[in-house]
Design an enzyme around this catalytic site. Structure first.
Site, PDB file in Angstrom:
ATOM      1  N   LYS A  51     -32.692 -58.101 -15.304  1.00 32.01           N
ATOM      2  CA  LYS A  51     -33.900 -58.630 -14.657  1.00 32.01           C
ATOM      3  C   LYS A  51     -34.676 -59.501 -15.647  1.00 32.01           C
ATOM      4  O   LYS A  51     -35.161 -60.580 -15.307  1.00 32.01           O
ATOM      5  CB  LYS A  51     -34.774 -57.474 -14.144  1.00 32.01           C
ATOM      6  CG  LYS A  51     -34.219 -56.869 -12.864  1.00 32.01           C
ATOM      7  CD  LYS A  51     -34.812 -55.511 -12.505  1.00 32.01           C
ATOM      8  CE  LYS A  51     -34.006 -54.912 -11.352  1.00 32.01           C
ATOM      9  NZ  LYS A  51     -34.352 -53.528 -11.041  1.00 32.01           N
ATOM     10  N   GLN A  95     -38.490 -49.024 -12.759  1.00 27.33           N
ATOM     11  CA  GLN A  95     -37.062 -48.778 -12.527  1.00 27.33           C
ATOM     12  C   GLN A  95     -36.845 -47.299 -12.145  1.00 27.33           C
ATOM     13  O   GLN A  95     -37.285 -46.400 -12.858  1.00 27.33           O
ATOM     14  CB  GLN A  95     -36.274 -49.130 -13.806  1.00 27.33           C
ATOM     15  CG  GLN A  95     -34.775 -49.057 -13.646  1.00 27.33           C
ATOM     16  CD  GLN A  95     -34.221 -50.103 -12.672  1.00 27.33           C
ATOM     17  OE1 GLN A  95     -34.600 -51.258 -12.697  1.00 27.33           O
ATOM     18  NE2 GLN A  95     -33.325 -49.673 -11.796  1.00 27.33           N
ATOM     19  N   ASP A 118     -41.163 -54.807  -5.419  1.00 21.46           N
ATOM     20  CA  ASP A 118     -39.997 -54.036  -4.970  1.00 21.46           C
ATOM     21  C   ASP A 118     -40.144 -53.637  -3.496  1.00 21.46           C
ATOM     22  O   ASP A 118     -39.173 -53.212  -2.872  1.00 21.46           O
ATOM     23  CB  ASP A 118     -39.871 -52.754  -5.812  1.00 21.46           C
ATOM     24  CG  ASP A 118     -38.611 -52.743  -6.662  1.00 21.46           C
ATOM     25  OD1 ASP A 118     -37.721 -53.564  -6.395  1.00 21.46           O
ATOM     26  OD2 ASP A 118     -38.534 -51.910  -7.574  1.00 21.46           O
TER      27      ASP A 118
END
Ligand code: NAD
Length: 284
Positions: A51, A95, A118
């Site tokens: 990322k 994450q 997200d």
């Protein structure tokens, strides 16, 4: 059969993101993404690093916060609070999975919904369920983008989603519904799965079982989207669909690797651009 080339489409999305990021920087607002990793899970570290790399390639400012597995829930909540207030940051991603002593739901709810690139915050999940604009989970958003790039008409189609996770299955079903498909969600407790899959025009499989969806479970000409990523003992990466046999029967199919996988990061960067634009609008 047409092979859906996610690598190619993800490069296209990233090119668009880069152009938008440069334009936004010229307007005085450089898109910024913060990625938080707690602990030393190898797979998570690989994701976080890719990322960061993608951000660099696309002219997005990126901050990587790597915290030890012993980090307390309060310490993580405080870090999110800081990032929520940081003007240079327009997207925050934690994450998953988190170490067991940290409540994932509490952490997700702490992220400012405006920075929740997200799309996991209940506000954004709720917005999706009533078809309002908000951040959409990156993998299912990537699937819709792939279908659209290949000019696959979703409206009125029978779509079957296999898997009901909060990250893939459920948002996938909501997105397909938003595109006017007739959607069936199936899962581990579904009886006679074949009954649903054999009637499906579009099947999205996201369960994490190698080669689970077989050719005799689908009708001729079905569109098969394989979200699964499974590492076999011999090191090979395979999806949840039995690609070799399905490719004879499907009209469109995504390979693994090179199908849905590359779209996830591209859509994350795209969400960061959307967020930055929203902040720019608010500033005006
Ligand atoms: P998950 O483990 O959270 O959920 C699995 C789902 O599959 C559950 O809802 C369960 O009910 C269902 N399921 C399990 N066995 C089943 C069966 N026999 N029949 C029908 N349904 C069954 O998984 P997830 O996070 O949604 O991920 C699914 C897969 O997608 C994994 O392989 C994961 O690695 C992959 N994934 C890929 C990306 C990407 O970027 N391409 C992103 C997220 C997840």
């Amino acid at each position: 059969m047409i092979l859906i080339d996610g690598k190619n489409i993800s490069s296209k999305v990233k090119d668009e993101v880069k152009n938008e990021a440069i334009n936004l920087a010229n307007l005085g607002i450089k898109p910024g993404l913060a990625v938080i990793l707690v602990g030393d899970d190898k797979a998570s570290l690989t994701y976080v690093n890719s990322k960061e790399k993608a951000c660099k390639m696309c002219e997005i400012y990126s901050v990587k916060k790597t915290l030890p597995a012993s980090t307390t829930e309060d310490e993580l909540l405080n870090l999110i609070d800081e990032l929520n207030k940081d003007d240079k940051i327009h997207g925050i991603l934690v994450q998953l999975p988190l170490p067991k002593h940290i409540d994932e739901n509490k952490i997700i709810e702490k992220i400012d919904p405006k920075k929740d690139v997200d799309g996991f915050h209940p506000i954004n999940v709720g917005k999706l369920s009533i078809a309002l604009d908000g951040f959409v989970s990156c993998t299912p958003a990537g699937v819709i983008r792939l279908l659209k790039e290949y000019e696959i008409d979703i409206s009125g189609k029978n779509a079957v989603v296999i898997g009901r996770s909060n990250i893939v299955g459920k948002p996938m079903a909501n997105l397909l519904l938003k595109e006017n498909a007739t959607v069936t969600i199936t899962h581990s407790k579904t009886k006679n799965l074949d009954f649903y899959t054999k009637n499906a025009d579009i099947i999205v499989v996201a369960i994490g079982i190698p080669n689970f969806l077989k050719a005799d479970m689908v009708k001729d000409g079905a569109i098969v989207i394989d979200v699964g990523i499974n590492r076999l003992d011999d090191g090979r990466l395979v999806g949840d669909a039995d690609f070799e046999n399905l490719k004879e029967k499907a009209s469109f199919i995504t390979p693994v690797p090179g199908g849905v996988g590359p779209m996830t990061i591209a859509m994350l960067l795209n969400n960061t651009i959307i967020s930055t634009k929203n902040f720019l609008k608010e500033k005006k």
